[in-house]
Design an enzyme around this catalytic site. Structure first.
Site, PDB file in Angstrom:
ATOM      1  CG  ASN A   1      -4.595  10.145  -7.126  1.00 59.59           C
ATOM      2  OD1 ASN A   1      -3.751  10.383  -7.985  1.00 59.59           O
ATOM      3  ND2 ASN A   1      -5.468  11.057  -6.716  1.00 59.59           N
ATOM      4  CE1 TYR A   2       0.207   3.547  -6.070  1.00 60.20           C
ATOM      5  CE2 TYR A   2      -1.916   2.658  -6.748  1.00 60.20           C
ATOM      6  CZ  TYR A   2      -0.789   2.606  -5.940  1.00 60.20           C
ATOM      7  OH  TYR A   2      -0.671   1.622  -5.014  1.00 60.20           O
TER       8      TYR A   2
END
Ligand code: CTP
Length: 400
Positions: A209-210
């Protein structure tokens, strides 16, 4: 500031052992009492006579004295210590420490030692970079030991690279700042999870994920600045903790983060769970790279990961404080309150992706802190470092 502190100095068989003399002098000058424990190989590099003269105490090396039959109690020594420093620490000693191979006085003392342990590795660059050494160092970090990272520089092999033991003054500064903390969180231990987790699909791909880890690292620095000893379990990120009181444990997957967090939590006063832990991982990991030409259309079967926050919430003992985060896209307040109850958190930090400048990858964040008494405090958009201070203020209040 080290006045009266009892420090065990473990010395092992490395050319950097000569620097142990400077370390002893530095510690003694600052008023510390130093007890040297040296391995048999260590004595090949520096003489016990030099060490006992500088430390003003007999040097311990063997379990028994062949001359008078007295024996050295590693248990008493372990309890006497306010800190144990192993400098230089060779790859062999690090390996024994990581695996509990208690075949000399230094390792038995290490295993008996309840005080903070500091390890200053010294070895050739390839030995240091070897996955075996790195895995052993990660294990030591996960036990809560502090690794004083070696420098890059010229090595005994005449090669240049990372593996050179840190200079005595840096090592002493690290001990000093760890052992003599003041501030509202002095003598408190705080566990922080940060960053994303990577869930392997095959040897070259993962689900991630970011999350950048910035918020968790800012929290770690803020807690350390206020005197806490911080254990930062970080998923994959390029960030490195700066404060000497932050012990960074790098992990990849949610399962690794879970194991380290659950292992460390019983010794902590608080935990702040800031990591964006992947909710799912592939049920099985392909051993070889999936090839599009042959695999064609594929389906990934995902299984849920363990919930670290919920696990710590159920293990939580009286006096321990647990804080979590909720990053929401809608109905933030309802979801955050529900998570706080479900995971048995004492407070939760809500950040909403509906707010500009909040959440992943930004240097800013906009939060609302909610606690179990029903208090809801909204903060304006701030830099993540300032947001961290607001969160630590909350932690300090709850720990009181
Ligand atoms: N968390 C955790 N372990 C997990 C998942 C979440 O420790 N496996 C922690 C996060 O670090 C955060 C809090 O739980 O402090 C809430 O995370 P979030 O992903 O919002 O919660 P989930 O329970 O996964 O809820 P959702 O269904 O919204 O993903």
């Amino acid at each position: 500031m080290l006045k009266g502190k009892h420090i065990i100095l473990g010395i092992t068989g490395s050319i950097a052992a000569y620097k142990a003399a400077t370390i002893i002098r530095g510690l003694v000058k600052k008023g510390a009492e130093v007890q040297v424990v040296i391995t048999p190989a260590g004595k090949e590099f520096i003489t016990p006579l030099t060490l006992s003269t500088l430390s003003r105490k007999p040097v311990i090396s063997e379990f028994f004295s062949n001359r008078d039959g007295t024996w050295n109690s590693h248990v008493d020594l372990g309890l006497w210590a306010d800190a144990m420093l192993i400098a230089p620490a060779t790859a062999a000693t690090i390996g024994k420490m990581a695996n509990g191979i208690a075949d000399n006085m230094l390792i038995t003392t290490y295993l008996s030692c309840k005080a903070p342990v500091f390890v200053a590795p010294a070895m050739d660059l390839d030995m240091y970079a070897h996955p075996a050494t790195q895995e052993n160092l990660d294990r030591l970090r996960s036990f809560g030991n502090r690794i004083i990272e070696p420098d890059e520089g010229e090595l005994a092999s005449q090669l240049t690279g990372k593996g050179r033991m840190r200079e005595p003054e840096d090592i002493i500064a690290c001990l000093e700042s760890s052992l003599t903390s003041d501030g509202e969180l002095a003598n408190k231990k705080v566990l922080i999870t940060a960053g994303p987790t990577y869930e392997k699909i095959d040897p070259v791909r993962f689900i991630g994920n970011y999350s950048s880890g910035k918020m968790g690292f800012a929290l770690a620095e803020a807690c350390a600045r206020r005197g806490a000893e911080v254990f930062l379990i970080a998923g994959p990120t390029a960030l490195k903790a700066k404060h000497p009181r932050v012990c960074q444990v790098d992990v990849d997957s949610a399962e690794e983060m879970y194991l380290d967090a659950v292992g460390l939590f019983p010794r902590m006063d608080a935990a702040l769970l800031c990591a964006a832990v992947a909710d799912y991982r592939p049920e099985s990991v392909e051993e070889v790279k999936i090839k599009r030409e042959t695999a064609g259309k594929i389906t990934l079967h995902l299984v849920p990961n363990k919930d670290i926050a919920a696990a710590l919430g159920s293990d939580k003992q009286e006096g321990q404080i647990l804080g979590g985060f909720a990053l929401e896209t809608h109905d933030g307040m309802t979801h955050a309150q529900d998570k706080m109850e479900r995971k048995n958190l004492d407070f939760i930090v809500l950040n909403s992706l509906e707010d500009q400048g909040a959440g992943f990858r930004h240097d800013t964040n906009k939060i609302t802190i909610i606690d179990r008494t029903g208090s809801i405090v909204e903060y304006p958009l701030k830099k993540k470092e300032e947001v961290a201070d607001d969160i630590v203020d909350k932690l300090v209040t709850l720990l009181k």
